[in-house]
Design a protein around this motif. Sequence first.
Motif, PDB file in Angstrom:
ATOM      1  N   VAL A  83      -7.349  47.371 -21.985  1.00 17.26           N
ATOM      2  CA  VAL A  83      -5.958  47.285 -21.517  1.00 17.26           C
ATOM      3  C   VAL A  83      -5.029  47.112 -22.715  1.00 17.26           C
ATOM      4  O   VAL A  83      -5.330  46.341 -23.631  1.00 17.26           O
ATOM      5  N   MET A  84      -3.920  47.828 -22.696  1.00 18.60           N
ATOM      6  CA  MET A  84      -2.942  47.747 -23.774  1.00 18.60           C
ATOM      7  C   MET A  84      -2.468  46.314 -24.000  1.00 18.60           C
ATOM      8  O   MET A  84      -2.288  45.554 -23.048  1.00 18.60           O
ATOM      9  N   HIS A  85      -2.288  45.951 -25.249  1.00 27.07           N
ATOM     10  CA  HIS A  85      -1.816  44.625 -25.681  1.00 27.07           C
ATOM     11  C   HIS A  85      -2.848  43.517 -25.445  1.00 27.07           C
ATOM     12  O   HIS A  85      -2.545  42.344 -25.642  1.00 27.07           O
ATOM     13  N   GLY A 112      -5.989  51.748 -30.727  1.00 29.41           N
ATOM     14  CA  GLY A 112      -5.666  50.386 -31.084  1.00 29.41           C
ATOM     15  C   GLY A 112      -6.019  49.360 -30.033  1.00 29.41           C
ATOM     16  O   GLY A 112      -6.432  48.235 -30.358  1.00 29.41           O
ATOM     17  N   SER A 113      -5.884  49.706 -28.756  1.00 29.74           N
ATOM     18  CA  SER A 113      -6.219  48.754 -27.700  1.00 29.74           C
ATOM     19  C   SER A 113      -7.720  48.465 -27.673  1.00 29.74           C
ATOM     20  O   SER A 113      -8.147  47.327 -27.433  1.00 29.74           O
ATOM     21  N   ALA A 137      -3.897  54.387 -35.011  1.00 30.39           N
ATOM     22  CA  ALA A 137      -3.338  53.045 -34.850  1.00 30.39           C
ATOM     23  C   ALA A 137      -3.487  52.193 -36.113  1.00 30.39           C
ATOM     24  O   ALA A 137      -2.610  51.395 -36.432  1.00 30.39           O
ATOM     25  N   GLY A 138      -4.609  52.305 -36.808  1.00 24.78           N
ATOM     26  CA  GLY A 138      -4.807  51.574 -38.052  1.00 24.78           C
ATOM     27  C   GLY A 138      -5.356  50.175 -37.905  1.00 24.78           C
ATOM     28  O   GLY A 138      -5.683  49.529 -38.907  1.00 24.78           O
ATOM     29  N   ALA A 183       3.256  59.987 -31.905  1.00 24.43           N
ATOM     30  CA  ALA A 183       3.638  58.581 -31.741  1.00 24.43           C
ATOM     31  C   ALA A 183       2.681  57.667 -32.501  1.00 24.43           C
ATOM     32  O   ALA A 183       3.101  56.724 -33.181  1.00 24.43           O
ATOM     33  N   SER A 184       1.382  57.953 -32.420  1.00 26.34           N
ATOM     34  CA  SER A 184       0.392  57.142 -33.105  1.00 26.34           C
ATOM     35  C   SER A 184       0.552  57.237 -34.619  1.00 26.34           C
ATOM     36  O   SER A 184       0.461  56.232 -35.339  1.00 26.34           O
TER      37      SER A 184
END
Length: 380
Positions: A83-85, A112-113, A137-138, A183-184
């Motif tokens: 899940v994001m964040h 990233g998530s 995302a890095g 965006a990424s």
Amino acid sequence: MTGTSRGGGHGTEARDGSLPRLEHEGLPQRVVFASGEAAARVRAEVERLGASRVMVIAAAAEAGLARAVTAGLPVALRWDEVVMHVPVEVAERARAAAAVHRADVLLSVGGGSTTGLAKAIALTTGLPIVAVPTTYAGSEATSVWGVTERARKATGVDARVLPRSVVYDATLTVSLPVPMSVASGLNALAHCVDAMWGPRADPIDRVLAGEGIRALAAGLPAVAVDPAGLPGREQTLYGTYLAAVAFSSAGSGLHHKICHVLGGRYDLPHAQTHAVLLPYVLAFNAPFAPQAERRIAAAFGAGSAVDGLERLRRDVDAPRALRDHGVTETELDDAVPAVLDALPQGNPRPVTGADVRRLLRAAWRGADPRRTNTEEERRR
């Protein structure tokens, strides 16, 4: 290797070319760039760690890709609740599952998530991570973790969450749609910009960030023109890694502090939020950090940093406005106190509540960041 530097600050570099006193500490991490070889390289990294019970973390949408990457591995558990964040309750369920299945290594395959969830598990368990990024995302190259609880995103730095190994395979990013790739990639570019004046930034960080900007500015337009081609994807991954190394060392600057507040508070899409906010923060800080501004401009091959970023955003059809992502203009005013509470030390320019409100409203509208800054300066 990633780095953390102590005592660097964002101070100016000497005009005579002398190097200021600094300490720059590299954190241990193996990094492999090998297009088309993810499965073999991942297997080698797991064997190097002596692991025999792998917890594979990959969102359901990436299940097929993850199975291909993990072929032949001793998988004890596949976890797809991503899940994001990274909500804290999701992290707690994943930690419990890792314990029940006696995992001895975490293998994250995704963006990233996904990496963020692996980090949340490693933070409390100490399990090593092997990261296989499929976006730009890095997070895989930093020791920064973040979890969200009650609409507030908490972040920190801990050596336990730095992946032991990263395997970059550009073929795994080909399926990432162009808008998400853009965006990424701009999220990665935001790491470079913050690394120019983050609270621990030093000359080494700025060199890495400058090369990261150059690589991303070359790679992202190539991805937009030829999404299936590997050269653009490889350049973008290379820039992403450099950006993350510089950012991990320099620390979160104003841009990331604002984005973390907005992401946690309004559940905004992570990469798009960074892509939208970046030019406004750059336009706000750049006049007060002339050496950094010149470095950024040179990396873009442009007359100014903001002009270079705007040209790139135009070439790749970047996200333009926060209003396109489910937040109202008046809601943003409520975030101003939280942003002020999170301000980083040593920002090149003093920041007031009025500054934050003006910046957020301009980003919500998608106004021209160059004109916004000019009009603001006229009013002062």
